[in-house]
Enzyme design. Sequence first.
Site, short mmCIF file in Angstrom:
data_model
loop_
_atom_site.label_atom_id
_atom_site.label_comp_id
_atom_site.label_asym_id
_atom_site.label_seq_id
_atom_site.Cartn_x
_atom_site.Cartn_y
_atom_site.Cartn_z
N LYS A 158 83.47 24.09 54.27
CA LYS A 158 82.24 24.61 53.66
C LYS A 158 82.31 24.61 52.13
O LYS A 158 81.42 24.11 51.44
CB LYS A 158 82.05 26.03 54.18
CG LYS A 158 80.93 26.78 53.60
CD LYS A 158 80.92 28.17 54.21
CE LYS A 158 82.13 28.99 53.77
NZ LYS A 158 81.80 30.07 52.85
N THR A 159 83.39 25.15 51.62
CA THR A 159 83.56 25.21 50.17
C THR A 159 83.61 23.81 49.58
O THR A 159 83.02 23.52 48.54
CB THR A 159 84.86 25.95 49.82
OG1 THR A 159 84.86 27.20 50.50
CG2 THR A 159 84.97 26.19 48.34
N ASP A 202 75.77 30.20 48.93
CA ASP A 202 76.92 30.30 49.83
C ASP A 202 76.80 31.58 50.66
O ASP A 202 76.12 32.52 50.25
CB ASP A 202 78.19 30.35 48.97
CG ASP A 202 79.44 30.15 49.80
OD1 ASP A 202 79.32 29.76 50.98
OD2 ASP A 202 80.54 30.36 49.26
N GLU A 203 77.45 31.62 51.81
CA GLU A 203 77.46 32.83 52.65
C GLU A 203 76.04 33.35 52.90
O GLU A 203 75.76 34.55 52.78
CB GLU A 203 78.30 33.95 52.01
CG GLU A 203 79.69 33.54 51.58
CD GLU A 203 80.69 33.43 52.72
OE1 GLU A 203 80.25 33.46 53.91
OE2 GLU A 203 81.88 33.27 52.44
N GLN A 251 79.93 34.69 61.13
CA GLN A 251 80.74 35.43 60.17
C GLN A 251 79.92 36.44 59.37
O GLN A 251 80.30 36.85 58.28
CB GLN A 251 81.44 34.45 59.22
CG GLN A 251 82.47 33.60 59.94
CD GLN A 251 83.19 32.67 58.98
OE1 GLN A 251 83.88 33.10 58.08
NE2 GLN A 251 83.02 31.37 59.19
N ARG A 271 91.17 33.27 59.92
CA ARG A 271 91.87 33.12 58.64
C ARG A 271 93.22 32.45 58.86
O ARG A 271 93.84 31.98 57.91
CB ARG A 271 92.11 34.47 57.95
CG ARG A 271 90.91 35.30 57.58
CD ARG A 271 89.89 34.53 56.82
NE ARG A 271 88.86 34.04 57.74
CZ ARG A 271 88.01 33.07 57.44
NH1 ARG A 271 88.04 32.50 56.27
NH2 ARG A 271 87.12 32.66 58.32
#
Length: 738
Positions: A32-33, A217-218, A248, A600
Amino acid sequence: MQFLKDLNPKQQEAVKTVEGPIMVVAGPGSGKTRVLTYRIAYLIHIGVPASNILALTFTNRAANEMKERIVQLVGDKSKQLWMGTFHSVLAKILRIEGEKIGYERNYTIYDSADSLSLIKSIMSAKGISTQQFNPQAIRARISSAKNQLVMPDDYARRTLDLFEEKTAAVYVDYQKQLKHNNAMDFDDLLLKPIELFDRNKKTLEKYHDRFRFILIDEYQDTNRAQYILIRLLAEKHKNICVVGDDAQSIYAFRGADIRNILDFEHDYPDARLIRLEQNYRSTKTILDAADRVIKHNVDQIAKDLWTQNQAGEKITLLACADDRDEGGTIVQKIYEETHRRKIDLNGIAIMYRTNAQSRAIEDALRRNSIPYVIIGGIEFYQRKEVKDVLAYFRVLVNLRDDESFLRIVNYPSRGIGEAAIVRLRAFANSKQRSLLDAASGVGDLPGVTTKARNGLREVSTLFQKYVQIKSEISISELCRSLVDELGILPMFKNEGTPDAMTRWENVQELLSAITEFSERRSDATLEDFLQDVSLVSDIDEWDGSHNAVTLMTLHSAKGLEFPIVFISGLEEGLLPFSNSALDRKEVEEERRLYYVGITRAMEKLYLSYARARYRFGEVTYQTPSRFLEELSDASLETINNVQRYPARTHHVNEENAARHRKPPKQVDHDHSDVMPDYENDTASCLNLRIGSFVEHETFGKGKILTIAGVGDSMKAVVDFPSVGRKSLLLQYAHLKVL
DNA sequence: ATTAGGCGATTTTTT
DNA sequence: ATCGCCTAAT
């Protein structure tokens, strides 16, 4: 365009679809980043000026990382990019445009603690009892109203009960007072820009033209206000790219609205939807576990996550006797892992639901001399002495900041008591001046002792002096000189207690932080520093390069990855967290948090729970989390330290038998003797459990929320529909299990 | 006005 | 267990 070959086809599509609305639903570890950074780099590469791009992230850390990466990809021409958190970017816009809605550019940002103290003082001014009405709760209500864009008068019209009426009354004054102080709280940083753009179409157009490409983002964690803001900014060009993962979404408590991501296609009918489902981060075992867990949720966008990574090792469950044992066992595993793999301590993270849990783990790490860094918890900038000194700086920057003024007017002590403040307030109100301003005219103030009068005069001249030299010397000199003049450092030194020494160090550290800040940015002002302090969090400053284990809450862990992850405290009431019965939606949010934790981990995941745990200074008995049952047995191996302590549902006889069994292996030293005997406990004899329904002679039927204490002092908190919550000593309560 | 000592709430998560 | 807030005493 060399760099595009680093991407898989889906990622490339997300990067190269430049025009129009696009939503990227990105599973954990799916790059994603990378998509966001490459998309920005790509835009710049094809000739879009960096200043036409706006990228909003969730943390400053994410923003900084991406910025660096983009510079690597396309060079310095990316420097003009607008990228940061919602709050910091909007704060910047408000500095420029705030005058159009009646704020000066040097406005102060209030954090939650500042808001709370303002609310308390409003309550006392209005004669609302802080005993009867919890100021925290009122603050939370006001904040969530603001997140939903409900203005004070709207709110006042819709009150349903007495509490809401009081809240409404406070809300009205709260907003007035903020404005009077030339201050904004966190919510205002989102609200005020909306107000600005609504009232001022010209200004909105200016930003339409500036931000021709917008990236968020997010997106799953945006709230109503953020949603409206994005819609306003994107309405002209509609070149909006949102990236997120509904699975998330973990900030509903803060007003995040998962509908924003679920309804994106509805809001932008011609939106392109791209799913990133290939995971590059985790082993197959870990990814499968995560997938299995999240499938228990009803509210979600269907996804098929997959990975080419190896199956890897099983997940290890550590069943521990108590929180101390949990810490010890985790430490032992850390030893094993660092020896077995060539892995440094900074590849290891320990996560938990609440900050309070860190303590037992920290103890274990410290006992074994394992270096660790802890993110969050009691923050430096929340410490009293630091806030006090900052309050001086705040007043210096914004002379109208009454709240900060009140904080320091009698610190250090100048003989100014409550009586003097009341007079000063009245005087300031009648003249429509700020408190500091009023203090300078203290000669006219009746009914104030000479001592207080002199004190006020002293404060007033102090600020006059520093306002004057403010522009002449560097900010670090300015701040140091002010602190010296206050004389608080020698004061701490003289006290000599360890506590006072810590304070001394903290003030010194604050001054060094200012120096460092001004060295990093040559044109930095005190205003900039104060804004940074308000908006920068612990996680932003975290530097993963030290050789130390990282401790943090599951919330802070979002967006990070570690080869080895421990998730501790997998117990009912803790994860999922609850203080009473949870409804489905709440459990689902807790499950997403668990999901975030699991995903994670890159190579190896440990889960742990404790049978007993100190909470509120008492031993409480814990039940393993329901979330553990959602993992497949095949992917899990258990290391059990608690054979002696069978599940609480077992009968007394079995427990007696179990007591004579030896535990198979004593994993760690010195933490085996703290457990009380279960079989003597009233609760286990009665077979009481959290969640049991019981009957009490006078209170009637109720449900057990918690059980705490040992033997005679064993207590249970029971929720009775008739009388509410009661804490009962089991010895006397004579509860009957239903 | 300051301070000591007692009491009660507090722990969800954070920009 | 710890912290902040209130009260009573100096």
